[in-house]
Scaffold this active site. Structure first.
Site, PDB file in Angstrom:
ATOM      1  N   SER A  14      39.825   6.884 -67.405  1.00 57.99           N
ATOM      2  CA  SER A  14      40.191   6.384 -68.741  1.00 57.99           C
ATOM      3  C   SER A  14      40.508   7.563 -69.673  1.00 57.99           C
ATOM      4  O   SER A  14      40.084   8.696 -69.420  1.00 57.99           O
ATOM      5  CB  SER A  14      39.007   5.575 -69.305  1.00 57.99           C
ATOM      6  OG  SER A  14      39.249   5.178 -70.631  1.00 57.99           O
ATOM      7  N   GLY A  15      41.244   7.275 -70.729  1.00 56.54           N
ATOM      8  CA  GLY A  15      41.414   8.214 -71.841  1.00 56.54           C
ATOM      9  C   GLY A  15      41.875   9.614 -71.454  1.00 56.54           C
ATOM     10  O   GLY A  15      42.853   9.795 -70.709  1.00 56.54           O
ATOM     11  N   ILE A  16      41.143  10.602 -71.950  1.00 54.48           N
ATOM     12  CA  ILE A  16      41.509  12.012 -71.739  1.00 54.48           C
ATOM     13  C   ILE A  16      41.418  12.385 -70.255  1.00 54.48           C
ATOM     14  O   ILE A  16      42.267  13.113 -69.726  1.00 54.48           O
ATOM     15  CB  ILE A  16      40.589  12.916 -72.600  1.00 54.48           C
ATOM     16  CG1 ILE A  16      40.892  12.686 -74.092  1.00 54.48           C
ATOM     17  CG2 ILE A  16      40.743  14.380 -72.212  1.00 54.48           C
ATOM     18  CD1 ILE A  16      39.860  13.299 -75.044  1.00 54.48           C
ATOM     19  N   SER A  40      33.835  19.019 -78.257  1.00 56.19           N
ATOM     20  CA  SER A  40      34.441  18.193 -79.317  1.00 56.19           C
ATOM     21  C   SER A  40      34.381  18.947 -80.639  1.00 56.19           C
ATOM     22  O   SER A  40      33.452  19.731 -80.868  1.00 56.19           O
ATOM     23  CB  SER A  40      33.676  16.879 -79.474  1.00 56.19           C
ATOM     24  OG  SER A  40      34.123  16.176 -80.625  1.00 56.19           O
ATOM     25  N   THR A  89      35.517  14.377 -63.888  1.00 61.36           N
ATOM     26  CA  THR A  89      34.538  13.299 -64.105  1.00 61.36           C
ATOM     27  C   THR A  89      35.044  12.437 -65.261  1.00 61.36           C
ATOM     28  O   THR A  89      35.627  12.939 -66.225  1.00 61.36           O
ATOM     29  CB  THR A  89      33.132  13.860 -64.419  1.00 61.36           C
ATOM     30  OG1 THR A  89      33.186  14.631 -65.628  1.00 61.36           O
ATOM     31  CG2 THR A  89      32.614  14.717 -63.281  1.00 61.36           C
ATOM     32  N   GLY A  90      34.831  11.139 -65.142  1.00 59.92           N
ATOM     33  CA  GLY A  90      35.388  10.238 -66.158  1.00 59.92           C
ATOM     34  C   GLY A  90      36.904  10.248 -66.123  1.00 59.92           C
ATOM     35  O   GLY A  90      37.565  10.229 -67.160  1.00 59.92           O
ATOM     36  N   TYR A 104      25.646  12.622 -81.107  1.00 56.51           N
ATOM     37  CA  TYR A 104      26.842  13.006 -80.339  1.00 56.51           C
ATOM     38  C   TYR A 104      27.215  14.455 -80.638  1.00 56.51           C
ATOM     39  O   TYR A 104      27.456  15.258 -79.728  1.00 56.51           O
ATOM     40  CB  TYR A 104      27.987  12.051 -80.704  1.00 56.51           C
ATOM     41  CG  TYR A 104      29.311  12.388 -80.069  1.00 56.51           C
ATOM     42  CD1 TYR A 104      29.542  12.143 -78.717  1.00 56.51           C
ATOM     43  CD2 TYR A 104      30.349  12.948 -80.823  1.00 56.51           C
ATOM     44  CE1 TYR A 104      30.765  12.452 -78.136  1.00 56.51           C
ATOM     45  CE2 TYR A 104      31.569  13.256 -80.249  1.00 56.51           C
ATOM     46  CZ  TYR A 104      31.784  13.007 -78.908  1.00 56.51           C
ATOM     47  OH  TYR A 104      32.989  13.319 -78.336  1.00 56.51           O
TER      48      TYR A 104
HETATM   49  N1  LIG Z   1      38.727  10.668 -77.758  1.00 61.85           N
HETATM   50  C1  LIG Z   1      38.333  11.571 -78.625  1.00 61.85           C
HETATM   51  O1  LIG Z   1      38.675  11.513 -79.840  1.00 61.85           O
HETATM   52  C2  LIG Z   1      37.470  12.711 -78.183  1.00 61.85           C
HETATM   53  C3  LIG Z   1      37.311  13.801 -79.044  1.00 61.85           C
HETATM   54  C4  LIG Z   1      36.508  14.858 -78.637  1.00 61.85           C
HETATM   55  C5  LIG Z   1      35.895  14.836 -77.406  1.00 61.85           C
HETATM   56  N2  LIG Z   1      36.060  13.759 -76.601  1.00 61.85           N
HETATM   57  C6  LIG Z   1      35.376  13.773 -75.302  1.00 61.85           C
HETATM   58  O2  LIG Z   1      36.304  13.490 -74.279  1.00 61.85           O
HETATM   59  C7  LIG Z   1      35.620  12.907 -73.161  1.00 61.85           C
HETATM   60  C8  LIG Z   1      36.392  11.684 -72.713  1.00 61.85           C
HETATM   61  O3  LIG Z   1      36.408  10.734 -73.772  1.00 61.85           O
HETATM   62  P1  LIG Z   1      37.530   9.621 -73.927  1.00 61.85           P
HETATM   63  O4  LIG Z   1      37.793   9.488 -75.384  1.00 61.85           O
HETATM   64  O5  LIG Z   1      38.639   9.887 -72.997  1.00 61.85           O
HETATM   65  O6  LIG Z   1      36.671   8.326 -73.515  1.00 61.85           O
HETATM   66  P2  LIG Z   1      36.940   7.095 -72.517  1.00 61.85           P
HETATM   67  O7  LIG Z   1      38.343   6.622 -72.617  1.00 61.85           O
HETATM   68  O8  LIG Z   1      35.825   6.141 -72.795  1.00 61.85           O
HETATM   69  O9  LIG Z   1      36.716   7.745 -71.093  1.00 61.85           O
HETATM   70  C9  LIG Z   1      35.440   8.143 -70.687  1.00 61.85           C
HETATM   71  C10 LIG Z   1      35.418   8.253 -69.185  1.00 61.85           C
HETATM   72  O10 LIG Z   1      34.130   8.756 -68.792  1.00 61.85           O
HETATM   73  C11 LIG Z   1      33.553   7.846 -67.860  1.00 61.85           C
HETATM   74  N3  LIG Z   1      32.100   7.899 -68.005  1.00 61.85           N
HETATM   75  C12 LIG Z   1      31.347   7.589 -69.084  1.00 61.85           C
HETATM   76  N4  LIG Z   1      30.054   7.752 -68.816  1.00 61.85           N
HETATM   77  C13 LIG Z   1      29.993   8.190 -67.530  1.00 61.85           C
HETATM   78  C14 LIG Z   1      28.936   8.525 -66.661  1.00 61.85           C
HETATM   79  N5  LIG Z   1      27.653   8.418 -67.045  1.00 61.85           N
HETATM   80  N6  LIG Z   1      29.224   8.943 -65.416  1.00 61.85           N
HETATM   81  C15 LIG Z   1      30.514   9.036 -65.003  1.00 61.85           C
HETATM   82  N7  LIG Z   1      31.555   8.710 -65.768  1.00 61.85           N
HETATM   83  C16 LIG Z   1      31.284   8.283 -67.013  1.00 61.85           C
HETATM   84  C17 LIG Z   1      34.175   6.500 -68.187  1.00 61.85           C
HETATM   85  O11 LIG Z   1      34.143   5.578 -67.099  1.00 61.85           O
HETATM   86  P3  LIG Z   1      32.915   4.528 -66.933  1.00 61.85           P
HETATM   87  O12 LIG Z   1      32.654   3.955 -68.292  1.00 61.85           O
HETATM   88  O13 LIG Z   1      33.419   3.546 -65.940  1.00 61.85           O
HETATM   89  O14 LIG Z   1      31.764   5.313 -66.429  1.00 61.85           O
HETATM   90  C18 LIG Z   1      35.598   6.920 -68.481  1.00 61.85           C
HETATM   91  O15 LIG Z   1      36.307   7.146 -67.285  1.00 61.85           O
HETATM   92  C19 LIG Z   1      34.188  12.658 -73.637  1.00 61.85           C
HETATM   93  O16 LIG Z   1      33.342  13.698 -73.193  1.00 61.85           O
HETATM   94  C20 LIG Z   1      34.318  12.699 -75.146  1.00 61.85           C
HETATM   95  O17 LIG Z   1      33.112  13.046 -75.787  1.00 61.85           O
HETATM   96  C21 LIG Z   1      36.829  12.696 -76.953  1.00 61.85           C
END
Ligand SMILES: NC(=O)c1ccc[n+]([C@@H]2O[C@H](COP(=O)([O-])OP(=O)(O)OC[C@H]3O[C@@H](n4cnc5c(N)ncnc54)[C@H](OP(=O)(O)O)[C@@H]3O)[C@@H](O)[C@H]2O)c1
Length: 250
Positions: free
Chosen positions: A17-19, A138, A13-14, A151
């Site tokens: 983008s990103g991770i 996280s 899921t998600g 968060y």
């Molecule tokens: N980056 C960090 O430093 C970090 C650290 C710890 C944990 N995390 C966790 O890693 C995960 C991914 O984060 P990221 O940094 O890779 O962020 P990101 O680049 O914004 O990617 C988030 C992804 O989730 C999707 N998404 C968001 N809300 C959604 C929803 N309601 N339903 C379905 N898809 C949804 C987004 O697509 P759409 O917007 O098109 O829906 C996107 O594909 C998150 O759970 C975040 O809390 C990140």
């Protein structure tokens, strides 16, 4: 060389983008067929085009239960089962105590907690014995950052789910683990509302508190998710794997 996820069917899921995107690339490179989701169709299409083969995008919002039902109906029809679920979709915006709104609370909990719970629960009928579930938590659940309390609270809930669900899934021998990335710049950081200078300052200030002296990359998180998804972690269950350069360990 043998592939770690050869023949496996996975959901990220998600994954646009990103991770999530970095993990999808690794999963496909390791031989998996991957379904990815996200709310924005354009981002999904771009991710699918970039990866090419063995990936399919299904537009859906994890906080919308009808979307999840449609997602799993499609996966069942196309592949019949799911070996790996990476419940990764999540959001996080800064909001200090004193300015937290009901809307901010509901949105963050609906996506990160409710959405993650029903992503996993609704996947279960498709998951065979020996399947693997990875929850994206996280370091924020145990290390404070100003203005990110809501968060952090959602991620503490995610970590708790991993513990309890190992028991609920005991008879089915499905493993559940949490992964806790540290600071890993992704497009998600755009949600913070920082300008370029502020974003740079944020990353530099975070790096100072990381024993390795730098922030992480999405691919470094993805490699650890592959470990938890594959048979390399066949006796690893209920853990929280920190991938944070040591930040939350000191
Ligand atoms: N980056 C960090 O430093 C970090 C650290 C710890 C944990 N995390 C966790 O890693 C995960 C991914 O984060 P990221 O940094 O890779 O962020 P990101 O680049 O914004 O990617 C988030 C992804 O989730 C999707 N998404 C968001 N809300 C959604 C929803 N309601 N339903 C379905 N898809 C949804 C987004 O697509 P759409 O917007 O098109 O829906 C996107 O594909 C998150 O759970 C975040 O809390 C990140």
């Amino acid at each position: 060389m043998s592939q770690k996820l050869s023949g496996k069917v996975a959901l990220v899921t998600g994954g646009s983008s990103g991770i999530g995107l970095a993990t999808t690339k690794r999963f496909v490179a390791e031989g998996a067929y991957v379904f990815i989701t996200g709310r924005r169709q354009t981002e999904l299409d771009a991710a699918v085009n970039e990866i090419g083969n063995n990936v399919i995008g299904i537009q859906s919002d994890v906080s919308n239960l009808a979307d999840l039902d449609r997602l799993y109906a499609t996966i069942e029809q196309k592949q019949g089962h799911l070996d790996v679920v990476f419940a990764n979709a999540g959001v996080g915006q800064p909001r200090a105590l004193g300015s937290i709104t009901e809307e901010h609370f509901d949105k963050t909990f609906n996506i990160n907690v409710k959405g993650l719970l029903f992503t996993v629960q609704k996947a279960l009928p498709l998951m065979p014995e020996g399947a693997a579930i990875i929850l994206n938590a996280s370091t924020a659940s145990i290390v404070g950052t100003k203005a990110f309390s809501v968060y952090g609270a959602t991620k503490a809930a995610v970590r708790a789910f991993a513990r309890y669900w190992t028991l609920d899934l005991k008879e089915r021998k499905i493993r559940v683990n949490a992964i806790s990335p540290g600071t890993t710049p992704t497009p998600g950081y755009d949600q913070f509302g920082f300008n370029e200078e502020q974003a740079k300052e944020f990353v530099e200030s975070q790096a100072k508190n990381i024993p390795l002296g730098r922030v992480g990359t999405p691919d470094e998180i993805a490699k650890a998710v592959v470990f938890l998804a594959s048979d390399d972690s066949s006796f690893v269950n209920g853990i929280e794997l920190f991938v944070d350069g040591g930040m939350a360990q000191i």
